[in-house]
Design an enzyme around this catalytic site. Structure first.
Site, mmCIF file in Angstrom:
data_model
loop_
_atom_site.group_PDB
_atom_site.id
_atom_site.type_symbol
_atom_site.label_atom_id
_atom_site.label_comp_id
_atom_site.label_asym_id
_atom_site.label_seq_id
_atom_site.Cartn_x
_atom_site.Cartn_y
_atom_site.Cartn_z
ATOM 1 N N CYS A 225 -26.566 -37.091 -25.968
ATOM 2 C CA CYS A 225 -25.522 -38.126 -25.971
ATOM 3 C C CYS A 225 -26.197 -39.481 -26.239
ATOM 4 C CB CYS A 225 -24.778 -38.153 -24.640
ATOM 5 S SG CYS A 225 -24.014 -36.564 -24.265
ATOM 6 N N CYS B 97 -26.590 -36.362 -5.739
ATOM 7 C CA CYS B 97 -26.460 -36.069 -7.167
ATOM 8 C C CYS B 97 -27.654 -35.203 -7.584
ATOM 9 C CB CYS B 97 -26.446 -37.411 -7.898
ATOM 10 S SG CYS B 97 -26.307 -37.249 -9.651
ATOM 11 N N CYS C 157 -32.561 -32.932 -21.431
ATOM 12 C CA CYS C 157 -31.260 -32.379 -21.828
ATOM 13 C C CYS C 157 -31.241 -32.261 -23.348
ATOM 14 C CB CYS C 157 -30.124 -33.297 -21.355
ATOM 15 S SG CYS C 157 -28.479 -32.656 -21.792
ATOM 16 N N CYS D 195 -28.407 -42.761 -14.457
ATOM 17 C CA CYS D 195 -28.735 -42.128 -15.724
ATOM 18 C C CYS D 195 -30.188 -41.676 -15.897
ATOM 19 C CB CYS D 195 -28.383 -43.097 -16.845
ATOM 20 S SG CYS D 195 -27.927 -42.270 -18.351
ATOM 21 N N CYS E 252 -27.386 -42.050 -23.367
ATOM 22 C CA CYS E 252 -28.010 -41.467 -22.175
ATOM 23 C C CYS E 252 -29.534 -41.438 -22.285
ATOM 24 C CB CYS E 252 -27.465 -40.054 -21.987
ATOM 25 S SG CYS E 252 -28.265 -39.182 -20.651
ATOM 26 N N GLU F 22 -35.238 -35.887 -10.754
ATOM 27 C CA GLU F 22 -34.828 -36.774 -9.672
ATOM 28 C C GLU F 22 -33.485 -36.341 -9.095
ATOM 29 O OE1 GLU F 22 -32.668 -40.213 -12.348
ATOM 30 O OE2 GLU F 22 -34.733 -40.459 -11.716
HETATM 31 S S1 SF4 Z 1 -24.963 -37.533 -20.676
HETATM 32 FE FE1 SF4 Z 1 -27.169 -37.155 -20.853
HETATM 33 S S2 SF4 Z 1 -27.628 -35.548 -19.357
HETATM 34 FE FE2 SF4 Z 1 -25.376 -35.563 -19.671
HETATM 35 S S3 SF4 Z 1 -25.045 -34.057 -21.320
HETATM 36 FE FE3 SF4 Z 1 -25.261 -36.041 -22.338
HETATM 37 S S4 SF4 Z 1 -27.453 -36.156 -22.853
HETATM 38 FE FE4 SF4 Z 1 -27.217 -34.531 -21.334
#
Ligand code: SF4
Length: 344
Positions: free
Chosen positions: A116, A105, A112, A331, A119, A92
């Protein structure tokens, strides 16, 4: 002839490619003009090219790398675009209107790997890197809807510096006056802190920098962002101090406020100490709750108290509300729903 994605090529690479199929090198500049200035939607619209060349393009060169699957507009005007890639994965891009700015964005990966804890994209895990064409085509496709994009931020799905080569090559096209012609002052790369790539970015293409910080000390950051165990705060901040900032520019530090986790006055004081001597501004972002993520947003007075402590220490700190909440634009949520639905 092998099919190529035309937006994978920088101008010198396109010159080589047109030559390899028997055309003169200057045709590459003509193609660039059609693709990026005229924004043609089919090779047939390139009427100054010979019919033979257009047939070669039709069979050998894909003009688009993405298919628009959904476009949703939030009450606050943010627009989310869900794109399907050629292998069925989805990403997206989010347009954030804030006149006179129109900021897009961009995503850089499908999912990913950095995991994190707060997220949604991190929970998807890593599927694959985006290609140059898939990054650049996000801009081209949204320009059909909003021709006056002013700013680009690599802050969508994925860690851009973990896909360094494609992001750096995409930036060549975004910055090329014959390509999409953005100024480097209008492009921001946001990273969770891949220090070697951050230093390389500063040397090769010093665009604006944003750091996803979210904690003021290693113990807490290790818990929230596993990448901190590889590149702890001292290394990250040293790289930030060395980053070649343009005059009057600052590094943006993003700090998502999580209730009872990183939102206490002691965290604010530790943040002041950590950023001492860095040309910094802080974006405080109250957490946007999600059913799969075990955190809550802080109460409003706690957010304001945190900001006040930073401001009293002359640290530039703004509270940023997530845009497009009613369409799940914060997010990576739409793609997360879509991809999870498709995968399970
Ligand atoms: S915030 Fe989400 S997208 Fe960004 S580095 Fe951390 S896990 Fe990856």
């Amino acid at each position: 002839m092998r099919t190529v994605f035309i937006k994978d090529f920088t101008l010198p690479e396109l010159e080589d490619w047109v030559e390899s199929i028997g055309e003169r090198r200057f045709r590459a500049r003509q193609l660039f003009r059609h693709i990026y200035a005229r924004r043609v939607q089919s090779w047939n619209e390139c009427s100054d090219l010979s019919k033979m060349f257009r047939v070669q393009l039709e069979f050998g060169a894909q003009l688009h790398a993405l298919t628009l699957r959904e476009r949703v507009e939030a009450d606050d005007g943010a627009r989310k675009y869900l794109f399907e890639l050629h292998d069925g994965h989805c990403i997206e891009s989010v347009l954030i209107p804030d006149p006179p700015r129109q900021t897009l964005c961009l995503s850089s990966q499908v999912g990913c790997a950095l995991g994190c804890r707060f997220c949604v994209t991190g929970r998807l895990g890593f599927k694959r890197n985006l290609s140059v064409a898939e990054i650049v085509d996000q801009v081209c496709q949204v320009q059909r809807d909003q021709p006056r994009l002013t700013n680009l931020v690599f802050m969508g799905m994925g860690e851009p510096l973990a896909n360094y080569d494609a992001v750096a090559r995409a930036m060549q096209l975004l910055l090329d006056p014959n390509g999409l012609a953005f100024s480097h002052r209008r492009i921001t790369v946001s990273t969770a802190g891949l220090v070697p790539q951050l230093r390389r970015l500063g040397q090769e293409s010093p665009v604006n920098l944003a750091i996803s910080l979210h904690a003021p000390d290693d113990a807490l950051r290790n818990q929230l962002m596993p990448i901190n165990r590889t590149y702890p705060l001292a290394e990250l901040l040293a790289a930030c101090r060395d980053y070649p900032l343009a005059p009057r520019k600052r590094i943006t530090f993003e700090y998502i406020l999580l209730s009872g986790v990183n939102d206490e006055p002691k965290h604010a004081r530790a943040l002041i100490k950590l950023l001492h001597g860095v040309r910094a501004k802080v974006n405080l972002i109250p957490f946007n709750p999600h059913p799969d993520i075990p955190f809550q947003p802080p109460a409003e007075e706690r957010v304001l108290a945190f900001q006040e402590i930073l401001q009293r220490a002359q640290l530039n700190a703004l509270i940023r509300r997530s845009r497009g909440l009613d369409i799940g634009a914060a997010c990576g949520q739409l793609a997360a729903q879509y991809s999870l639905a498709a995968t399970y």
